[in-house]
Design a protein around this motif. Structure first.
Motif, PDB file in Angstrom:
ATOM      1  N   LEU A   8       0.817  -1.219   0.000  1.00 47.37           N
ATOM      2  CA  LEU A   8       0.000   0.000   0.000  1.00 47.37           C
ATOM      3  C   LEU A   8       0.847   1.264   0.000  1.00 47.37           C
ATOM      4  O   LEU A   8       0.420   2.292  -0.530  1.00 47.37           O
ATOM      5  CB  LEU A   8      -0.949  -0.007   1.211  1.00 47.37           C
ATOM      6  N   ASP A   9       2.024   1.226   0.605  1.00 39.14           N
ATOM      7  CA  ASP A   9       2.836   2.443   0.613  1.00 39.14           C
ATOM      8  C   ASP A   9       3.312   2.804  -0.794  1.00 39.14           C
ATOM      9  O   ASP A   9       3.569   3.967  -1.088  1.00 39.14           O
ATOM     10  CB  ASP A   9       4.005   2.328   1.587  1.00 39.14           C
ATOM     11  N   HIS A  10       3.407   1.783  -1.666  1.00 41.30           N
ATOM     12  CA  HIS A  10       3.789   2.058  -3.044  1.00 41.30           C
ATOM     13  C   HIS A  10       2.628   2.613  -3.863  1.00 41.30           C
ATOM     14  O   HIS A  10       2.837   3.294  -4.867  1.00 41.30           O
ATOM     15  CB  HIS A  10       4.309   0.785  -3.717  1.00 41.30           C
ATOM     16  N   VAL A  11       1.400   2.314  -3.433  1.00 42.76           N
ATOM     17  CA  VAL A  11       0.212   2.704  -4.194  1.00 42.76           C
ATOM     18  C   VAL A  11      -0.415   3.982  -3.648  1.00 42.76           C
ATOM     19  O   VAL A  11      -0.817   4.868  -4.404  1.00 42.76           O
ATOM     20  CB  VAL A  11      -0.827   1.557  -4.191  1.00 42.76           C
ATOM     21  N   LEU A  12      -0.512   4.088  -2.317  1.00 46.37           N
ATOM     22  CA  LEU A  12      -1.207   5.215  -1.691  1.00 46.37           C
ATOM     23  C   LEU A  12      -0.263   6.249  -1.090  1.00 46.37           C
ATOM     24  O   LEU A  12      -0.702   7.343  -0.733  1.00 46.37           O
ATOM     25  CB  LEU A  12      -2.140   4.698  -0.583  1.00 46.37           C
ATOM     26  N   GLY A  13       0.997   5.885  -0.952  1.00 48.42           N
ATOM     27  CA  GLY A  13       1.930   6.769  -0.272  1.00 48.42           C
ATOM     28  C   GLY A  13       2.152   6.315   1.158  1.00 48.42           C
ATOM     29  O   GLY A  13       1.317   5.632   1.753  1.00 48.42           O
ATOM     30  N   VAL A  14       3.275   6.722   1.710  1.00 49.41           N
ATOM     31  CA  VAL A  14       3.678   6.244   3.033  1.00 49.41           C
ATOM     32  C   VAL A  14       2.713   6.686   4.133  1.00 49.41           C
ATOM     33  O   VAL A  14       2.335   5.904   5.004  1.00 49.41           O
ATOM     34  CB  VAL A  14       5.108   6.730   3.360  1.00 49.41           C
ATOM     35  N   LYS A  15       2.281   7.951   4.097  1.00 46.25           N
ATOM     36  CA  LYS A  15       1.452   8.486   5.175  1.00 46.25           C
ATOM     37  C   LYS A  15       0.128   7.740   5.295  1.00 46.25           C
ATOM     38  O   LYS A  15      -0.265   7.307   6.386  1.00 46.25           O
ATOM     39  CB  LYS A  15       1.188   9.977   4.926  1.00 46.25           C
ATOM     40  N   ALA A  16      -0.571   7.569   4.170  1.00 45.03           N
ATOM     41  CA  ALA A  16      -1.854   6.864   4.192  1.00 45.03           C
ATOM     42  C   ALA A  16      -1.654   5.404   4.562  1.00 45.03           C
ATOM     43  O   ALA A  16      -2.438   4.832   5.335  1.00 45.03           O
ATOM     44  CB  ALA A  16      -2.546   6.979   2.836  1.00 45.03           C
TER      45      ALA A  16
END
Length: 756
Positions: A8-16
């Motif tokens: 998910l960090d690759h798709v939505l970004g680290v924060k989300a």
């Protein structure tokens, strides 16, 4: 583009991604997409019933048909009384306490989403009190034509999310079905809407794991369509078809795991323990002063057959409170002793372990005193191992277990310790199995000789949800004692609503005095021992919070109730106190004194929940009964009425008469059938994490599948899974199904399953 396995960090970004990981333990795209909507807000929300449960959370969309401010009676300010027309039921009544602040937004004619908790202010009248709200655009309105999308409470964030780049555009509110997700304080439903839509916009086509002929014959939609439509349906049929497909996937994933587990289990071996015609088991049965019931004889035969095989027994013995499970288990243990091997009986508390030790000693007589003067030639030795027993006694017991002198070793978690060794462990009996985790049972089973697995018998009087779930899935061999035990008197259970009828509580204490006056005894059960330093510190910390936060409701502590009763309502009676923090010798002394009639009323915690047998005890009062689970209540009341006099159980509670807690108590009061109550428990708590160690019902492998209602789906999936695994054990020829199975259980859960 994105795949289900992408992080998910690759798709939505680290924060989300960090927020999703912290709140839900999501790591991949599939984790997020398998987080299905809890319900859907619609243009005219379909309420499933006219009278939802007290405390239920509703999210509805409708039009405000009435908004009227009224002054508060007790303080300054006003409340706003609102009626929301949702189209197909009577208008929903809504109350805002800060009427002056919301009246300019929540007014007649506006279209709004309301999200709040059901509150009953009369037995037949309910409303949403001070809900979150979102004022929605009308059909045809665009972002440019709106000055602002506004809201309040937890839905304010959704209004904010509708603004700016990347937010939830207002056209989303025109959808017929708006998904509402299980959420947390840090990740709200609208955050999940945003993340899910972002993922679906870039998701690659999903490979279909099911064989095409099966999918076509079953009328199941492709998984790719199902994962999209469960989140963003256009019509009601989309929701139904998506759930049908995903429900089958859940059933099949579980059945693949269980089929693989059954296949692997065939490789395990156990030492055969066939019956010996002239052994200790036969001698014990010959000496019984009564004949076993037909049900007991049948179960003894089933277990005997299992013990005679070279594969380890894995059997659940379930029976009503007092139905004779212990004597059946003892018969089985003696058959194993006849084969020259040892048995371990694992009990959840020291009180119960000691009770079992005394009970088995009494039943066996000279058959249980090997090495002592007057012992029978066929006798074995019983030893007790608990964590708090004197060092010398424990050392002697451990030596008897290690050398094989003891045929039956009874104990608590102390048996699992590394320093406990068995000469030749052939069978493990776990009493009240829901009090132990699979890891604990496995640690004891691992003490058998290398290359051999001990036979396993687990017992329960009221199956917990996980047990029923695994039984429904066909994973356990099950024996059931259904006949009413001999000599048991009926138990009457009454609910005492303390808040509505405080005089009934006084009458409860009078009933206890009457029973004691007639020469009998009573229990008073509390949900906690007392306030320790940690609890006090937490309570002190809570006082500094904002005024609007409510304190946790107080519950009666055993130490306080003991002092209050013996100085007040039960003054003059011999009142005793028993709880888990007492030293072992003190617990044993109190229990012996109560058993011998030296204590009239025993104030206690749930240490008496299982195994305690005092035939002269006829009445039990359970304080804060709503704090106990269905299984606990049924177990607790089984402590009374065990002699020749009828039993009475009083469930004292301050729960709301319209709430789910009161409904649960009334159900317990209305049935003495432990199996019926276990189904109620399953429906209320759900199946729990049936493939993991969690049993609370919160961390659930099963999101859509009901093990009570979807038996046909489970059966179909089971047949397919067994056929596939029998022909392709490692699923090398079915990569899609292998992936489905791995998605259902991660490595930790697979290791757990291998142990259980």
């Amino acid at each position: 583009m994105a795949k289900l396995t992408d992080r998910l960090d690759h798709v939505l970004g680290v924060k989300a991604a960090e927020k999703l990981a912290e709140s839900f333990d999501f790591e991949t795209v599939e984790d997020l997409l398998r987080h299905y909507p809890l319900r859907y807000a619609t243009q005219g929300q379909e309420l499933t019933e006219d009278a939802p449960e007290e405390g239920a959370h509703l999210t509805v969309v409708g039009r405000v048909t009435k908004a009227e401010k009224r002054p508060m009676r007790q303080r300054r300010g006003s409340i706003l009384k609102v009626e929301l027309d949702v189209g197909n039921t009577r208008p929903i009544e809504i109350t805002f306490f800060n009427g002056d602040k919301v009246a300019y937004l929540v007014k007649t004619g506006v279209r709004a989403m309301m999200s709040g908790t059901v509150h009953y202010w009369k037995p037949d009248r309910w409303n949403l009190t001070h809900p979150s709200y979102l004022i929605l655009p009308e059909a045809g309105q665009t972002v440019e034509s709106l000055t602002e999308v506004r809201g309040g409470g937890s839905l304010r964030g959704l209004a904010e999310a509708s603004k700016g780049e990347g937010g939830v555009d207002t056209s989303f509110f025109q959808r017929e079905f708006i998904p509402v997700y299980p959420a947390t304080a840090k990740v709200q439903s609208w955050d999940l809407v945003h993340c899910v839509r972002q993922v679906l916009d870039i998701l690659d086509p999903i490979d279909e794991p099911l064989p095409e002929d099966l999918r076509a014959d079953s009328g199941l939609m492709p998984v790719s369509d199902a994962l999209r439509l469960i989140h963003l349906p256009e019509r009601k049929s989309d929701i139904e078809q998506a759930r049908e497909r995903l429900r089958f996937d859940e059933a099949l994933a579980l059945q693949l795991v269980l089929a693989a587990r059954r296949h692997d289990a065939e490789a395990r071996t156990a030492e055969r323990c066939p019956p010996v015609p002239d052994g200790i088991a036969a001698a014990f049965q010959h000496r019984l002063p009564f004949e076993l019931t037909a049900g007991q004889q049948k179960v003894v035969g089933e277990i005997s057959d299992d013990l005679s095989r070279s594969h380890p027994m894995h059997r659940l013995l379930q029976g009503e409170v007092g139905s004779g499970k212990t004597i059946v288990a003892l018969q089985a243990m003696l058959q194993v002793v006849d084969a020259g091997r040892q048995c371990a009986l694992l009990a959840p508390t020291e009180v119960l372990a000691a009770q079992h030790y005394r009970s088995l000693q009494k039943m066996l007589g000279d058959l249980g005193s090997a090495g002592e003067l007057g012992a029978d030639d066929k006798a074995t030795r019983l030893v007790l191992v608990t964590g708090s027993m004197p060092a010398a006694a424990k050392k002697a017991a451990l030596l008897d277990a290690m050398t094989g002198t003891a045929g039956i070793v009874i104990g608590t978690h102390a048996l699992i310790q590394d320093n406990v060794e068995f000469f030749d462990l052939g069978m493990v009996v776990v009493d009240e199995q829901h009090r132990f985790g699979v890891e604990q049972r496995d640690a004891l089973r691992a003490k058998a000789k290398e290359g051999s697995s001990p036979h396993l018998l687990v017992m329960t009087a009221t199956p917990i949800p996980r047990t029923i779930a695994m039984t429904t899935l066909g994973d356990l061999e099950t024996s059931t004692l259904t006949e009413l035990p001999r000599g048991r008197s009926p138990i009457v259970t009454k609910v005492v609503p303390a808040k509505q009828h405080p005089a009934w509580v006084d009458r409860a204490w009078e009933r206890i005095r009457e029973e004691v006056g007639a020469g009998r005894q009573a229990y008073v059960v509390c949900s906690r021992i007392g306030e320790d330093e940690e609890t006090a510190a937490k309570a002190k910390g809570r006082k500094g919070k904002a005024a609007e936060e409510k304190e946790e409701p107080t519950t009666a502590a055993a130490i306080d109730v003991f002092e209050t009763l013996r100085a007040g309502a039960l003054a003059g009676l011999r009142v005793g106190l028993l709880h888990g923090r007492l030293p072992a010798d003190e617990k044993d002394r109190v229990m012996r004194e109560f058993n011998d009639g030296g204590i009239d009323v025993l104030v206690c915690t749930t240490v008496v929940e299982v195994g305690v047998d005092v035939p002269n005890a006829t009445v039990m009062a359970i304080l804060d009964a709503d704090r106990f689970g269905v299984s606990q209540l049924h177990q607790l009341r089984g402590r009374v009425g065990r002699g020749g006099h009828p039993g009475l159980c009083l469930l004292i509670t301050e729960a709301s008469p319209a709430g789910t807690s009161m409904a649960r108590l009334n159900a317990v009061a209305g049935s003495l059938d432990g199996f019926e109550l276990s189904v109620l428990d399953l429906r209320q708590r759900r199946e729990g994490d049936v493939l993991g160690s969690a049993q609370s019902g919160t961390a659930r492998t099963l999101k859509l599948l009901s093990l009570l209602d979807d038996l046909e789906v489970i059966t179909t999936a089971q047949q397919l899974a067994r056929t596939v695994v029998d022909g392709d054990p490692d699923l090398s020829r079915h990569p899609g199904l292998a992936s489905m199975m791995r998605a259902a259980v991660d490595g930790e859960r697979l290791e757990y399953l291998a142990k259980s």
